[in-house]
Structures are given as structure tokens and as C-alpha cells.
Scaffold this active site. Structure first.
Site, PDB file in Angstrom:
ATOM      1  N   GLU A   1      34.786  15.780  -3.451  1.00  0.00           N
ATOM      2  CA  GLU A   1      34.750  14.391  -2.945  1.00  0.00           C
ATOM      3  C   GLU A   1      33.336  14.012  -2.502  1.00  0.00           C
ATOM      4  O   GLU A   1      32.891  12.885  -2.713  1.00  0.00           O
ATOM      5  CB  GLU A   1      35.751  14.236  -1.806  1.00  0.00           C
ATOM      6  CG  GLU A   1      37.189  14.278  -2.334  1.00  0.00           C
ATOM      7  CD  GLU A   1      38.238  14.441  -1.251  1.00  0.00           C
ATOM      8  OE1 GLU A   1      38.015  15.242  -0.306  1.00  0.00           O
ATOM      9  OE2 GLU A   1      39.285  13.779  -1.327  1.00  0.00           O
TER      10      GLU A   1
ATOM     11  N   GLU B   1      43.739  20.781  -2.814  1.00  0.00           N
ATOM     12  CA  GLU B   1      44.439  20.575  -1.537  1.00  0.00           C
ATOM     13  C   GLU B   1      45.945  20.787  -1.650  1.00  0.00           C
ATOM     14  O   GLU B   1      46.602  21.222  -0.704  1.00  0.00           O
ATOM     15  CB  GLU B   1      44.172  19.155  -1.005  1.00  0.00           C
ATOM     16  CG  GLU B   1      42.752  18.914  -0.530  1.00  0.00           C
ATOM     17  CD  GLU B   1      41.826  18.393  -1.623  1.00  0.00           C
ATOM     18  OE1 GLU B   1      42.134  18.575  -2.824  1.00  0.00           O
ATOM     19  OE2 GLU B   1      40.787  17.811  -1.268  1.00  0.00           O
TER      20      GLU B   1
ATOM     21  N   GLY C   1      37.023  18.632  -0.471  1.00  0.00           N
ATOM     22  CA  GLY C   1      35.992  17.769   0.109  1.00  0.00           C
ATOM     23  C   GLY C   1      34.637  17.959  -0.559  1.00  0.00           C
ATOM     24  O   GLY C   1      33.816  17.042  -0.550  1.00  0.00           O
TER      25      GLY C   1
ATOM     26  N   ALA D   1      36.669  20.997   2.813  1.00  0.00           N
ATOM     27  CA  ALA D   1      36.693  20.947   4.278  1.00  0.00           C
ATOM     28  C   ALA D   1      36.969  22.360   4.784  1.00  0.00           C
ATOM     29  O   ALA D   1      37.529  23.197   4.064  1.00  0.00           O
ATOM     30  CB  ALA D   1      37.779  19.993   4.741  1.00  0.00           C
TER      31      ALA D   1
HETATM   32  N1  DAK Z   1      37.216  26.606   4.394  1.00  0.00           N
HETATM   33  C1  DAK Z   1      36.892  27.694   5.149  1.00  0.00           C
HETATM   34  N2  DAK Z   1      36.449  28.848   4.629  1.00  0.00           N
HETATM   35  C2  DAK Z   1      36.304  28.922   3.304  1.00  0.00           C
HETATM   36  C3  DAK Z   1      36.611  27.846   2.450  1.00  0.00           C
HETATM   37  C4  DAK Z   1      37.081  26.639   3.056  1.00  0.00           C
HETATM   38  N3  DAK Z   1      37.363  25.541   2.340  1.00  0.00           N
HETATM   39  N4  DAK Z   1      36.396  28.241   1.179  1.00  0.00           N
HETATM   40  C5  DAK Z   1      35.937  29.504   1.238  1.00  0.00           C
HETATM   41  N5  DAK Z   1      35.887  29.921   2.516  1.00  0.00           N
HETATM   42  C6  DAK Z   1      35.442  31.227   3.006  1.00  0.00           C
HETATM   43  C7  DAK Z   1      36.493  32.292   2.772  1.00  0.00           C
HETATM   44  O1  DAK Z   1      37.442  32.269   3.819  1.00  0.00           O
HETATM   45  C8  DAK Z   1      35.640  33.533   2.790  1.00  0.00           C
HETATM   46  O2  DAK Z   1      35.329  33.840   4.135  1.00  0.00           O
HETATM   47  P1  DAK Z   1      35.596  35.333   4.706  1.00  0.00           P
HETATM   48  O3  DAK Z   1      36.990  35.630   4.372  1.00  0.00           O
HETATM   49  O4  DAK Z   1      34.598  36.172   3.934  1.00  0.00           O
HETATM   50  O5  DAK Z   1      35.278  35.207   6.158  1.00  0.00           O
HETATM   51  C9  DAK Z   1      34.355  33.074   2.126  1.00  0.00           C
HETATM   52  O6  DAK Z   1      34.330  31.664   2.243  1.00  0.00           O
HETATM   53  C10 DAK Z   1      34.261  33.428   0.645  1.00  0.00           C
HETATM   54  O7  DAK Z   1      35.420  32.908   0.014  1.00  0.00           O
HETATM   55  P2  DAK Z   1      36.439  33.816  -0.821  1.00  0.00           P
HETATM   56  O8  DAK Z   1      36.418  35.225  -0.345  1.00  0.00           O
HETATM   57  O9  DAK Z   1      37.736  33.117  -0.825  1.00  0.00           O
HETATM   58  O10 DAK Z   1      35.751  33.771  -2.258  1.00  0.00           O
HETATM   59  P3  DAK Z   1      36.469  33.889  -3.672  1.00  0.00           P
HETATM   60  O11 DAK Z   1      35.393  34.029  -4.675  1.00  0.00           O
HETATM   61  O12 DAK Z   1      37.542  34.918  -3.651  1.00  0.00           O
HETATM   62  O13 DAK Z   1      37.190  32.474  -3.891  1.00  0.00           O
HETATM   63  C11 DAK Z   1      37.336  30.059  -3.844  1.00  0.00           C
HETATM   64  C12 DAK Z   1      36.407  31.281  -3.997  1.00  0.00           C
HETATM   65  C13 DAK Z   1      36.450  28.809  -3.797  1.00  0.00           C
HETATM   66  C14 DAK Z   1      38.254  29.957  -5.068  1.00  0.00           C
HETATM   67  C15 DAK Z   1      38.185  30.217  -2.563  1.00  0.00           C
HETATM   68  O14 DAK Z   1      37.283  30.480  -1.481  1.00  0.00           O
HETATM   69  C16 DAK Z   1      38.986  29.018  -2.234  1.00  0.00           C
HETATM   70  O15 DAK Z   1      40.037  28.754  -2.814  1.00  0.00           O
HETATM   71  N6  DAK Z   1      38.541  28.266  -1.197  1.00  0.00           N
HETATM   72  C17 DAK Z   1      39.280  27.129  -0.680  1.00  0.00           C
HETATM   73  C18 DAK Z   1      39.159  25.940  -1.614  1.00  0.00           C
HETATM   74  C19 DAK Z   1      40.017  24.799  -1.110  1.00  0.00           C
HETATM   75  O16 DAK Z   1      41.236  24.892  -1.003  1.00  0.00           O
HETATM   76  N7  DAK Z   1      39.360  23.707  -0.777  1.00  0.00           N
HETATM   77  C20 DAK Z   1      40.039  22.501  -0.292  1.00  0.00           C
HETATM   78  C21 DAK Z   1      40.074  22.523   1.224  1.00  0.00           C
HETATM   79  S1  DAK Z   1      40.909  21.117   1.897  1.00  0.00           S
HETATM   80  C22 DAK Z   1      39.308  14.050   4.651  1.00  0.00           C
HETATM   81  C23 DAK Z   1      38.092  14.611   4.369  1.00  0.00           C
HETATM   82  C24 DAK Z   1      38.046  15.822   3.678  1.00  0.00           C
HETATM   83  C25 DAK Z   1      39.204  16.474   3.339  1.00  0.00           C
HETATM   84  C26 DAK Z   1      40.405  15.923   3.676  1.00  0.00           C
HETATM   85  C27 DAK Z   1      40.477  14.707   4.342  1.00  0.00           C
HETATM   86  N8  DAK Z   1      39.378  12.778   5.313  1.00  0.00           N
HETATM   87  C28 DAK Z   1      38.177  11.943   5.378  1.00  0.00           C
HETATM   88  C29 DAK Z   1      40.619  12.254   5.809  1.00  0.00           C
HETATM   89  C30 DAK Z   1      39.085  17.721   2.610  1.00  0.00           C
HETATM   90  C31 DAK Z   1      40.049  18.645   2.523  1.00  0.00           C
HETATM   91  C32 DAK Z   1      39.744  19.881   1.823  1.00  0.00           C
HETATM   92  O17 DAK Z   1      38.680  20.053   1.252  1.00  0.00           O
END
Ligand code: DAK
Length: 266
Positions: free
Chosen positions: A120, A140, A117, A74
Site C-alpha cells: 500500500e 492480510e 501496508g 504493518a
Molecule cells: N510485522 C512484524 N514483524 C514482521 C512482519 C510484520 N508484518 N513481517 C516480518 N516480520 C518479522 C518476523 O516476525 C521475523 O522476526 P523474528 O521472528 O526474527 O523476530 C522477521 O521479520 C523475519 O521474517 P520471517 O522470519 O517471517 O521471514 P521469512 O523469510 O520466513 O518470511 C515473509 C518472509 C514476508 C513471507 C513473512 O515474514 C511474512 O509473511 N510476513 C508478514 C506479511 C504480512 O502478513 N503482512 C501484512 C501485515 S497486515 C491501515 C494501514 C495499514 C494496514 C492496515 C490498515 N489503516 C490505515 C487503517 C496494514 C496491515 C498489514 O500490513
């Protein structure tokens, strides 16, 4: 969000002329690793529901644009200011539930990250084809939250309790080889072959009789939801029902006549 960014479509929907009955849907925000913001999820669910009403669509492949991610979850920046009241009133997350109701088979073609997500969404699909460098995980916990779109349920059913706990409580990822070994994905191929392999799988499904495909998809999904007794009963009713179809007559006649069947979807 600027008006311009709101206007730009977040997904691409492309019928595949070389693959009859197959439509490719691409999450198209490669600059943020295809993070699933509300607009993307809205467009995705609208597109899937609309394709699901089109009888010519027999299988849908979902992939991520760019070469780094299927989807990194997400959109954290969009989600960060949320409160429980905002989440509940806007009910944007209800869209995820709509994916579960799509009857046409869904194949996820995962290259790179499928996290949060993104993992998921891949698990909400019926089959997953992964690149050899794919990474799956539910990170998460590192953000102070937990999976909310099926991660605690589907990952546990796919990997078993101990491994799912490990991933969900530590935020660690697993690679494609382990995902294959544990049944989270059905195929692992070289990165550049991922989309072709997913389209080839979709081709095979699209060539099958559509009523039987839908009934079989529904029945397999019931294996996750019902007791064995209720699931077997559901399967048997669907099996009987297919004997009312022209396709059953055609499929069996074609076998006897040693010819290729022609499906009507009736
Ligand atoms: N959201 C927003 N931006 C993101 C992102 C994300 N999830 N993942 C990556 N980006 C963006 C980064 O901010 C960066 O943007 P700039 O800084 O260049 O503007 C760009 O993508 C490239 O990412 P990185 O610079 O971080 O790239 P790296 O190679 O260094 O790292 C990475 C890749 C995948 C390890 C890292 O980007 C990372 O950790 N990303 C976040 C992964 C994460 O935590 N995902 C879980 C998010 S929470 C629900 C439905 C859905 C959900 C919940 C409830 N319901 C139906 C109730 C879902 C929740 C989630 O998914």
C-alpha cells in the site's frame, strides 16, 4: 516496546549530493523486514511533510533497508492486541492519509517483499521501480483482516478487479514481471540496480520545472478520483495556470533559443 527501541530512529533521511534536489528516505527496520509500526509511520509522514515544505527538494525516493524487503506490512505484533475503539481513538492510521497529500513526487524503490501496508505504501507513491525479485501482495486475509490503507482501492485500479480480487481474497503475491506487465510498477531492474535506477528516475523528475511537475502530479492523481469531465477540466485549469509562470516563459524561450532552460520554480 523498550525505551531504547523507542529512541532509535526508524527511518533515515539522506539528501543525495550526487543527485541535486533528490532525497532518499529509508525505512530502517531490516530485522523485521521494515515492518511499519506506528513510530515508523509517524517518522515517515513527519519527514515527508517537512521535505514537502523545502523548495529545494524536487523528488523523494523511498526504499527499505536490507536486502529482503521494501516493507512486509504493518507491524503485526504491535497491531495484534488492537480493538476497534483503540484504533479509532488513537487514529494512528490517519498518518497514511497524510502521504497522499505530499506534493513532491515520490518514487518507491522496491527490493524484495512489498506486502500488506508495504504494498500500500509503494502504491501511495507516484512511481515504483522494482527489483526483478520483488514480490507484491496483500496477505492480510491470512491474518483474519483485510487491506486497510488503500489496498482494495489502489490495487483494483492498478490491476483490474479480477486480479485484485484474486490477490486480496487468497493472499497470493505477484512477482515483478507480472507487476510490470499490469502497470503496478513502471520499471523492473536487476536487484543491485534498483536504488540507482530509482535515483536516476528521480534525477530526471528533479531536473524538470517544479511548478509544472506538481501541477502534473495533481492532475494525474485526479484521474483516479474524478469523472473524465471533471478531470479534464482540472487538467485544463492547471495547464492555463502554468502560463502565468516564469518557467513557462523560460522553457519556451530556451527551446526557441536552442539552449538549456534554467528553472526558477516561479
Ligand atoms: N510485522 C512484524 N514483524 C514482521 C512482519 C510484520 N508484518 N513481517 C516480518 N516480520 C518479522 C518476523 O516476525 C521475523 O522476526 P523474528 O521472528 O526474527 O523476530 C522477521 O521479520 C523475519 O521474517 P520471517 O522470519 O517471517 O521471514 P521469512 O523469510 O520466513 O518470511 C515473509 C518472509 C514476508 C513471507 C513473512 O515474514 C511474512 O509473511 N510476513 C508478514 C506479511 C504480512 O502478513 N503482512 C501484512 C501485515 S497486515 C491501515 C494501514 C495499514 C494496514 C492496515 C490498515 N489503516 C490505515 C487503517 C496494514 C496491515 C498489514 O500490513
Amino acid at each position: 516496546m523498550t525505551p531504547d527501541s523507542a529512541a532509535k530512529p526508524r527511518i533515515k533521511v539522506e539528501p543525495q549530493s550526487a543527485h541535486p534536489g533528490v532525497v532518499l528516505v529509508t525505512l530502517d527496520r531490516p530485522e523485521v523486514l521494515n515492518a511499519l509500526d506506528y513510530q515508523t509511520m509517524g517518522e515517515l509522514t513527519d519527514a515527508l511533510e517537512s521535505l514537502d515544505t523545502d523548495e529545494s527538494v524536487r523528488c523523494i525516493v523511498i526504499t527499505g533497508a536490507g536486502d529482503r524487503a521494501f516493507a512486509a506490512g504493518a507491524d503485526i505484533k504491535e497491531m495484534a492486541p488492537a480493538t476497534p475503539v483503540m484504533l479509532s481513538v488513537a487514529n494512528n492510521f490517519a498518518r497514511w492519509e497524510r502521504i497522499r497529500r505530499v506534493r513532491v513526487p515520490l518514487v518507491a524503490a522496491v527490493r524484495g517483499f512489498a506486502l500488506g501496508g508495504g504494498c500500500e505504501l509503494a502504491m501511495a507513491c507516484d512511481m515504483v521501480v522494482a527489483s526483478d525479485d520483488a514480490q507484491f501482495g496483500q496477505p492480510e486475509i491470512k491474518l483474519g483482516i483485510m487491506p486497510g490503507a488503500g489496498g482494495t482501492q489502489r490495487l483494483t485500479r492498478a490491476l483490474g478487479k479480477a486480479k485484485a480480487m484474486e490477490l486480496i481474497l487468497t493472499g497470493r503475491n505477484i512477482g515483478a514481471a507480472e507487476a510490470l506487465e499490469r502497470g503496478l510498477v513502471s520499471q523492473v531492474v536487476a536487484r543491485e540496480e534498483t536504488l540507482n535506477a530509482a535515483l536516476a528516475l528521480a534525477d530526471e523528475v528533479a531536473a524538470m520545472p517544479p511548478l509544472a511537475v506538481r501541477a502534473a502530479k495533481e492532475s494525474v492523481n485526479r484521474a483516479y478520483e474524478l469523472s473524465l469531465e471533471a478531470g479534464l477540466e482540472f487538467e485544463r485549469r492547471n495547464f492555463f495556470m502554468l502560463f502565468a509562470s516564469d518557467d513557462q516563459k523560460e522553457g519556451m524561450a530556451a527551446f526557441v533559443d536552442k539552449r538549456k532552460p534554467t528553472w526558477k520554480g516561479r
